[in-house]
Enzyme design. Structure first.
Site, short mmCIF file in Angstrom:
data_model
loop_
_atom_site.label_atom_id
_atom_site.label_comp_id
_atom_site.label_asym_id
_atom_site.label_seq_id
_atom_site.Cartn_x
_atom_site.Cartn_y
_atom_site.Cartn_z
N GLN A 155 0.85 -1.20 0.00
CA GLN A 155 0.00 0.00 0.00
C GLN A 155 0.88 1.25 0.00
O GLN A 155 0.39 2.35 -0.11
CB GLN A 155 -0.87 0.01 1.26
N VAL A 159 3.64 4.11 -0.98
CA VAL A 159 4.02 4.78 -2.22
C VAL A 159 5.54 4.97 -2.30
O VAL A 159 6.05 5.43 -3.31
CB VAL A 159 3.28 6.14 -2.37
N ASP A 160 6.26 4.58 -1.23
CA ASP A 160 7.73 4.66 -1.32
C ASP A 160 8.24 3.50 -2.17
O ASP A 160 7.49 2.59 -2.52
CB ASP A 160 8.37 4.68 0.09
N HIS A 208 -1.42 1.75 -4.19
CA HIS A 208 -1.82 3.15 -4.05
C HIS A 208 -0.92 4.11 -4.81
O HIS A 208 -0.88 5.30 -4.51
CB HIS A 208 -1.87 3.53 -2.57
N GLY A 225 2.80 -4.44 9.07
CA GLY A 225 2.65 -3.00 9.33
C GLY A 225 1.49 -2.32 8.66
O GLY A 225 1.67 -1.28 8.02
N SER A 270 -2.80 -1.15 9.32
CA SER A 270 -3.88 -1.04 10.31
C SER A 270 -5.16 -1.69 9.81
O SER A 270 -6.16 -1.70 10.52
CB SER A 270 -4.14 0.43 10.61
P1 OAD Z 1 -1.54 3.09 9.07
O1 OAD Z 1 -0.83 4.32 9.54
O2 OAD Z 1 -3.02 3.09 9.06
O3 OAD Z 1 -1.07 1.84 9.93
C1 OAD Z 1 0.28 1.60 10.18
C2 OAD Z 1 0.42 0.31 10.95
O4 OAD Z 1 1.79 0.07 11.16
C3 OAD Z 1 -0.27 0.33 12.32
O5 OAD Z 1 -1.03 -0.85 12.49
C4 OAD Z 1 0.92 0.38 13.30
O6 OAD Z 1 0.63 -0.33 14.51
C5 OAD Z 1 2.00 -0.32 12.51
N1 OAD Z 1 3.38 0.05 12.85
C6 OAD Z 1 3.88 1.26 13.19
N2 OAD Z 1 5.21 1.21 13.34
C7 OAD Z 1 5.59 -0.08 13.11
C8 OAD Z 1 6.84 -0.76 13.11
N3 OAD Z 1 8.00 -0.16 13.37
N4 OAD Z 1 6.83 -2.08 12.81
C9 OAD Z 1 5.66 -2.73 12.54
N5 OAD Z 1 4.45 -2.13 12.52
C10 OAD Z 1 4.42 -0.82 12.80
O7 OAD Z 1 -0.94 2.77 7.62
P2 OAD Z 1 -1.49 1.79 6.48
O8 OAD Z 1 -2.19 0.61 7.06
O9 OAD Z 1 -0.36 1.56 5.56
O10 OAD Z 1 -3.70 5.12 1.52
O11 OAD Z 1 -2.53 2.72 5.77
C11 OAD Z 1 -3.21 2.22 4.66
C12 OAD Z 1 -3.48 3.33 3.69
O12 OAD Z 1 -4.09 4.43 4.35
C13 OAD Z 1 -2.27 3.95 3.05
O13 OAD Z 1 -1.76 3.25 1.97
C14 OAD Z 1 -2.78 5.28 2.61
C15 OAD Z 1 -3.45 5.64 3.91
O14 OAD Z 1 -4.32 6.62 3.94
C16 OAD Z 1 -3.68 5.99 0.50
O15 OAD Z 1 -2.88 6.89 0.43
C17 OAD Z 1 -4.74 5.72 -0.53
#
Ligand code: OAD
Length: 235
Positions: A87, A89-90, A105, A175, A177
């Protein structure tokens, strides 16, 4: 080789210095209103701000490097047919050496023609070493926009992602949510009975998947643990 699908979210890049989307200590949105710069229609309503926001992200994070978790996933290609569905973009999976990466994404370091979504270009570096595009930037005679899937836009790679999931012998989720659909629904396509591992610092309860193996830890610690299971000969 067994097919291994790795589904990643922003948590895998946190240890590389890129904040997650919904982190408590500052988030990728940098205080910007998501509706202004990441929602379908923002290019019409907030053109300048939208281009400026992605220019800022690109230049702020251009010197981030893959961490152990990205590299561990790439190393699994020795023993598995690995595809990463991200998901993010990097481009840290690509930098780490993963050869098959499907971006759901979009990609921050790329732009695409406004009049033809299939024409995708690397964002050129300017004389200051920065990666910028503007509403009037033309490449190959095409006006270009950020290659980002905004909220409310179709996810063009969703069909491919579902097909890959349907063939997964093993699935690793790192990683995320599980908040943003359709990406969050992808694990439902893993064939019943095949193992799913979920590495996350703060894993979300997934009541529909009682057999999922949860590793509540950072991406790099989790991948270290998983390599012991998936590549026991290297232990
Ligand atoms: P989130 O910010 O919603 O979730 C990040 C997850 O990473 C959380 O469950 C954290 O607990 C976990 N986390 C944080 N630091 C960590 C670490 N060091 N090791 C392991 N886990 C860790 O990000 P995404 O789930 O990626 O969409 O969000 C999904 C989408 O929402 C993104 O792609 C983007 C965003 O809005 C678009 O831009 C369309």
């Amino acid at each position: 080789m067994k097919k291994l699908i790795v589904l990643t979210g922003s948590g895998i890049s946190a240890e590389s210095g890129i904040p997650t989307f919904r982190g408590t200590e500052g988030s990728l949105w940098e205080g910007t209103d998501v509706r202004e710069v990441a929602t379908a229609g923002c290019l019409e309503k907030n053109r300048d701000n939208t281009y400026a926001f992605y220019n800022m992200l690109r230049n702020k994070y251009k010197n981030c490097f893959p961490n152990y978790a990205h590299r561990a996933i790439a190393s699994l290609e020795k023993d598995y047919d690995v595809t990463v569905i991200t998901q993010n973009v990097d481009n840290l999976h690509e930098q780490a050496g993963s050869s098959k990466v499907l971006h759901l994404h979009g990609e921050l370091m790329k732009c695409r023609a406004v009049d033809d979504p299939n024409l995708i270009y690397d964002i050129p570096v300017d004389e200051k070493g920065e990666y910028n595009i503007y509403p009037d930037t033309i490449i190959d005679e095409h006006n270009v926009r950020p290659h980002i899937v905004f909220f409310g836009e179709d996810v063009p790679n969703l069909g491919k992602a579902i097909s890959l999931m349907l063939e997964a012998d093993i699935c690793i989720v790192v990683g995320t949510s599980f908040i943003v659909y359709p990406a969050a629904g992808l694990i439902s396509y893993v064939p019943m009975g095949n193992p799913i591992y979920y590495i996350d610092l703060d894993p979300k309860p997934l009541y529909d998947y009682p057999d999922i193996k949860v590793l509540e830890m950072t991406a790099s610690k989790g991948m270290k643990e998983l390599l012991k299971v998936l590549q026991p000969e290297n232990d």
